[in-house]
Write an enzyme that holds these catalytic residues in place. Structure first.
Site, PDB file in Angstrom:
ATOM      1  CG  ASP A  66      26.915  13.903 -13.235  1.00 45.36           C
ATOM      2  OD1 ASP A  66      27.257  14.136 -14.413  1.00 45.36           O
ATOM      3  OD2 ASP A  66      25.739  13.938 -12.860  1.00 45.36           O
ATOM      4  CG  ASP A 135      15.335  11.698  -8.064  1.00 45.23           C
ATOM      5  OD1 ASP A 135      15.905  12.603  -8.733  1.00 45.23           O
ATOM      6  OD2 ASP A 135      15.950  10.682  -7.665  1.00 45.23           O
ATOM      7  CG  HIS A 137      19.053  13.556  -9.661  1.00 42.85           C
ATOM      8  ND1 HIS A 137      18.292  12.459  -9.992  1.00 42.85           N
ATOM      9  CD2 HIS A 137      19.785  13.833 -10.777  1.00 42.85           C
ATOM     10  CE1 HIS A 137      18.542  12.100 -11.241  1.00 42.85           C
ATOM     11  NE2 HIS A 137      19.446  12.923 -11.737  1.00 42.85           N
ATOM     12  CD  GLU A 142      19.723   9.891  -7.403  1.00 43.73           C
ATOM     13  OE1 GLU A 142      18.784  10.706  -7.447  1.00 43.73           O
ATOM     14  OE2 GLU A 142      19.883   8.980  -8.242  1.00 43.73           O
TER      15      GLU A 142
HETATM   16  C1  GLP Z   1      21.210  12.457 -15.060  1.00 39.60           C
HETATM   17  C2  GLP Z   1      22.368  13.436 -14.927  1.00 39.60           C
HETATM   18  C3  GLP Z   1      21.897  14.804 -14.515  1.00 39.60           C
HETATM   19  C4  GLP Z   1      20.730  15.217 -15.380  1.00 39.60           C
HETATM   20  C5  GLP Z   1      19.569  14.278 -15.175  1.00 39.60           C
HETATM   21  C6  GLP Z   1      18.363  14.633 -16.024  1.00 39.60           C
HETATM   22  O1  GLP Z   1      20.924  11.745 -13.938  1.00 39.60           O
HETATM   23  N1  GLP Z   1      23.370  12.993 -14.010  1.00 39.60           N
HETATM   24  O2  GLP Z   1      22.974  15.731 -14.637  1.00 39.60           O
HETATM   25  O3  GLP Z   1      20.333  16.524 -15.065  1.00 39.60           O
HETATM   26  O4  GLP Z   1      19.994  12.980 -15.529  1.00 39.60           O
HETATM   27  O5  GLP Z   1      18.521  14.109 -17.311  1.00 39.60           O
HETATM   28  P1  GLP Z   1      17.743  14.544 -18.579  1.00 39.60           P
HETATM   29  O6  GLP Z   1      18.233  15.911 -18.916  1.00 39.60           O
HETATM   30  O7  GLP Z   1      18.101  13.554 -19.623  1.00 39.60           O
HETATM   31  O8  GLP Z   1      16.300  14.521 -18.234  1.00 39.60           O
END
Ligand code: GLP
Length: 260
Positions: A66, A135, A137, A142
């Protein structure tokens, strides 16, 4: 779905082992790259193996999950720059072999379609690293995302903006409102999904992902429909798993030769 409960460093080594075994067998492996803090220890371990053990990415291709829409090309939080800093530039990975959706394109839907095509043209993703949002995702799909969705523009939830504000000096107003993300249908085409989650704040999302009903409300639950999905969690992230003892028992009695 396989669930492994272990300390974070061990989880990172397991994910790195799976990636290394693909790269050693087939140098032109296609890797799916995630941002966020969850995969950082995996990238550290891969960089170490490159420096100390000659692990090479010279022929590999990489596709990011992304990208934020509208962040300036030189913004350090632009995911393309994050991936360059965290992994690509620490190993021998030619920059043009790592791609992401173009969040600065003037025609965003066309950029999404072109991105889907480039993944297809590379033969699809062999191993996709994933994190999970609080949440539920994955990538930026989302809650409410179609389980069959393809790469497209999405609006970030307020929760995700708040969660990601730490990367923007704690200022939620500086977190972009939109992103381009591989869809759940796109991610599901990768041949192996490897999701990492650590910390108590991920416990409910992990419980839903592994044990909840498949639902767009918790987008990661779509992974239950994948034939080869691995969930790597520490004790805190596993703390709400109903069948934790069974997952522990299964992993403890797994033959060494099997890998992830
Ligand atoms: C972001 C990214 C996701 C990731 C998520 C969790 O929103 N787009 O790919 O998995 O955050 O992040 P973290 O690993 O920092 O908890």
């Amino acid at each position: 779905m396989e669930v492994v409960i272990a300390p974070e460093q061990e989880l990172a080594a397991l994910a790195a082992d799976a990636i290394e075994s693909l790269l050693r067998r087939r140098p032109r492996t296609v890797l799916g790259l995630a941002t966020g803090s969850s995969p950082l220890k995996v990238y550290d371990e891969l960089a170490r193996r490159h420096a100390e053990e000659g692990l090479s990415f010279a022929e590999a291709r990489g596709f990011m999950l992304d990208e934020y829409v509208g962040l300036a090309a030189d913004h350090p939080e632009r995911y393309r720059n994050v991936i360059a800093t965290e992994i690509a530039e620490r190993v021998d990975w030619p920059a043009d072999q790592v791609r992401g959706p173009d969040g600065l394109a003037s025609d965003l839907p066309a950029a999404c379609a072109a991105y889907e095509e480039s993944i297809r043209a590379a033969g699809g993703v062999d191993l996709q690293l994933l994190g999970i949002g609080t949440d539920g995702h994955i990538a930026f799909n989302e809650p409410g995302s179609s389980l069959a969705s393809r790469t497209r523009i999405k609006t970030l939830t307020r929760q995700t903006q708040v969660d990601n504000a730490r990367f923007f000096d704690g200022d939620v107003e500086r977190v972009p409102t939109h992103c381009l993300t591989q869809g759940l249908g796109t991610i599901m085409e990768a041949r192996h999904l490897v999701l990492l989650a650590t910390g108590k704040h991920k416990a409910e999302a992990v419980h839903q992902l592994v044990e909840g009903p498949v639902s767009a409300l918790w987008p990661a639950t779509v992974m239950q429909l994948h034939p080869h999905a691995t969930v790597l969690v520490d004790e805190a992230a596993a703390s709400r798993l109903q069948l934790a003892d069974y997952y522990r028992q299964t992993y403890a009695s797994k033959p060494d030769w099997q890998g992830l």
